[in-house]
Design a protein around this motif. Sequence first.
Motif, PDB file in Angstrom:
ATOM      1  N   SER A 240       0.857  -1.190   0.000  1.00 56.25           N
ATOM      2  CA  SER A 240       0.000   0.000   0.000  1.00 56.25           C
ATOM      3  C   SER A 240       0.893   1.240   0.000  1.00 56.25           C
ATOM      4  CB  SER A 240      -0.881   0.022   1.250  1.00 56.25           C
ATOM      5  OG  SER A 240      -0.067   0.209   2.398  1.00 56.25           O
ATOM      6  N   SER A 241       0.438   2.295  -0.621  1.00 51.07           N
ATOM      7  CA  SER A 241       1.178   3.559  -0.561  1.00 51.07           C
ATOM      8  C   SER A 241       0.192   4.717  -0.494  1.00 51.07           C
ATOM      9  CB  SER A 241       2.094   3.711  -1.779  1.00 51.07           C
ATOM     10  OG  SER A 241       1.306   3.775  -2.947  1.00 51.07           O
ATOM     11  N   LYS A 242       0.519   5.679   0.345  1.00 51.77           N
ATOM     12  CA  LYS A 242      -0.347   6.847   0.540  1.00 51.77           C
ATOM     13  C   LYS A 242       0.253   8.029  -0.213  1.00 51.77           C
ATOM     14  CE  LYS A 242      -2.676   4.237   3.168  1.00 51.77           C
ATOM     15  NZ  LYS A 242      -2.487   3.983   4.581  1.00 51.77           N
ATOM     16  N   PRO A 243      -0.582   8.962  -0.665  1.00 47.79           N
ATOM     17  CA  PRO A 243      -0.075  10.095  -1.445  1.00 47.79           C
ATOM     18  C   PRO A 243       0.975  10.861  -0.668  1.00 47.79           C
ATOM     19  CG  PRO A 243      -2.354  10.450  -0.811  1.00 47.79           C
ATOM     20  CD  PRO A 243      -2.022   9.035  -0.460  1.00 47.79           C
ATOM     21  N   GLU A 247      -1.298  17.741   1.131  1.00 51.08           N
ATOM     22  CA  GLU A 247      -2.616  18.255   0.705  1.00 51.08           C
ATOM     23  C   GLU A 247      -3.444  17.153   0.056  1.00 51.08           C
ATOM     24  OE1 GLU A 247      -1.368  22.625  -0.477  1.00 51.08           O
ATOM     25  OE2 GLU A 247      -2.915  21.792  -1.845  1.00 51.08           O
ATOM     26  N   HIS A 248      -2.811  16.428  -0.858  1.00 54.13           N
ATOM     27  CA  HIS A 248      -3.545  15.340  -1.537  1.00 54.13           C
ATOM     28  C   HIS A 248      -3.981  14.311  -0.491  1.00 54.13           C
ATOM     29  CE1 HIS A 248      -0.920  16.240  -5.301  1.00 54.13           C
ATOM     30  NE2 HIS A 248      -1.775  17.216  -5.016  1.00 54.13           N
ATOM     31  N   TYR A 249      -3.056  14.014   0.401  1.00 56.77           N
ATOM     32  CA  TYR A 249      -3.342  13.002   1.432  1.00 56.77           C
ATOM     33  C   TYR A 249      -4.520  13.459   2.296  1.00 56.77           C
ATOM     34  CZ  TYR A 249      -2.886  10.392   5.772  1.00 56.77           C
ATOM     35  OH  TYR A 249      -3.159   9.631   6.887  1.00 56.77           O
ATOM     36  N   LEU A 250      -4.466  14.704   2.749  1.00 59.77           N
ATOM     37  CA  LEU A 250      -5.516  15.195   3.659  1.00 59.77           C
ATOM     38  C   LEU A 250      -6.843  15.327   2.919  1.00 59.77           C
ATOM     39  CD1 LEU A 250      -3.416  17.823   5.632  1.00 59.77           C
ATOM     40  CD2 LEU A 250      -4.303  15.623   6.481  1.00 59.77           C
ATOM     41  N   VAL A 254      -8.154   8.033   1.072  1.00 59.89           N
ATOM     42  CA  VAL A 254      -8.796   6.747   0.747  1.00 59.89           C
ATOM     43  C   VAL A 254      -8.843   6.585  -0.767  1.00 59.89           C
ATOM     44  CG1 VAL A 254     -10.885   5.342   0.907  1.00 59.89           C
ATOM     45  CG2 VAL A 254     -10.164   6.773   2.853  1.00 59.89           C
ATOM     46  N   ALA A 255      -9.307   7.637  -1.437  1.00 67.64           N
ATOM     47  CA  ALA A 255      -9.484   7.548  -2.898  1.00 67.64           C
ATOM     48  C   ALA A 255      -8.141   7.431  -3.601  1.00 67.64           C
ATOM     49  CB  ALA A 255     -10.227   8.782  -3.390  1.00 67.64           C
ATOM     50  N   VAL A 256      -7.132   8.091  -3.069  1.00 67.67           N
ATOM     51  CA  VAL A 256      -5.872   8.147  -3.822  1.00 67.67           C
ATOM     52  C   VAL A 256      -4.796   7.221  -3.260  1.00 67.67           C
ATOM     53  CG1 VAL A 256      -6.137  10.405  -4.866  1.00 67.67           C
ATOM     54  CG2 VAL A 256      -5.330  10.237  -2.514  1.00 67.67           C
ATOM     55  N   SER A 257      -5.155   6.394  -2.279  1.00 63.31           N
ATOM     56  CA  SER A 257      -4.157   5.429  -1.802  1.00 63.31           C
ATOM     57  C   SER A 257      -4.083   4.265  -2.771  1.00 63.31           C
ATOM     58  CB  SER A 257      -4.548   4.897  -0.421  1.00 63.31           C
ATOM     59  OG  SER A 257      -4.499   5.956   0.496  1.00 63.31           O
TER      60      SER A 257
END
Length: 338
Positions: A240-243, A247-250, A254-257
């Motif tokens: 798994s990787s988070k943005p 800003e993108h992460y916050l 969920v949508a962009v992970s």
Amino acid sequence: MLDLQTDLQRFQITRPIQSIFIGGGTPSLFAPESFERLLNGIKQQTTLADNAEITLEANPGTFESHKFAEFRALGINRLSIGIQTFNDTLLKRLGRVHNASEAQKAATIAHQAGFDNFNLDLMFGLPDAEKFSSQQDIATAISLKPTHISLYQLTLEPNTFFYKYPPPLPTDDEVFNTQQACQTILAEQGFQQYEISAYSQPGRQCQHNLNYWQFGDYLGIGAGAHGKISLALPNLIMRSSKPKHPEHYLRDYVAVSLTTAILPAELPLEFLMNQLRLKQGFSPEHFQRRTGLGLSSLEPGLNLCLQEQLLEYKKNRYTCTEQGWNFLDSLLEKFILV
Ligand SMILES: C[S@@+](CC[C@H](N)C(=O)[O-])C[C@H]1O[C@@H](n2cnc3c(N)ncnc32)[C@H](O)[C@@H]1O
């Protein structure tokens, strides 16, 4: 906390958490209250093992005694302090905000705040570094009584100043001799090398990184964090990787992970890239336990490395020889699928 909740549900995690590593950026800038909320949130959603190792990555320029005493009181029980070198000229060249006296003060504050387990990060192969300065850095670091030292050879990372304007660097031979000299001092002072860049006093290996290098499972929570969870072997080992961008992460992690399954054909190399960094090597049972694959999936690379004495098999363990460890990249190339 929502990110953690989402991953715990997504990966059906019920196992107790054995270690936490709070890193990336400069988390030691945060106030103790932030970590209180973070640790309470983790405890509410998971089972934290009684002797869980909780590491905070800290920069020397951010050390304040009372704050670190509060971190310790909250249950953070290990620090990783980014010293890099005790040479002010080199620190400036590296673009680090702290100076040598702050670096020394950081270790003193760590002891005073009750941390009996902390790591010092040092770099070698630095520009204009005379051979003696790395040995001097090691001696100074040891005098500060850490339980763990990480010694990294400088690499020129893309998008960095050094990458854009490469400085004159020591030759490979000079770097090799410097590393050997540092390793000798560390060994003489009881620091055992257990990983390519990691040296610890007995029983003080970094549990979080050990799990990582032993191809264990871990969750990655926060902007830019990576995780690996085995749902089913060998077909559902998920990365798994988070943005990376906060800003993108916050906005909508969920949508962009991203969550992708490691292809079983890629598993042997993925496993070896981590596991062979460790001096302990691996047993056939451990390979099977972590990948769900048989040893034959390591062929023909395994036999090739044994024949070329890059790997050796003793007491039911495959370990790198000195040659294999010094040239780990070329060893691993033998497992790249053609
Ligand atoms: C890789 S993490 C390691 C943190 C900690 N030692 C651990 O065990 O997890 C951060 C450290 O990497 C090292 N580092 C950062 N940039 C580097 C570079 N370009 N080349 C080599 N080492 C680097 C620095 O020592 C920095 O403190």
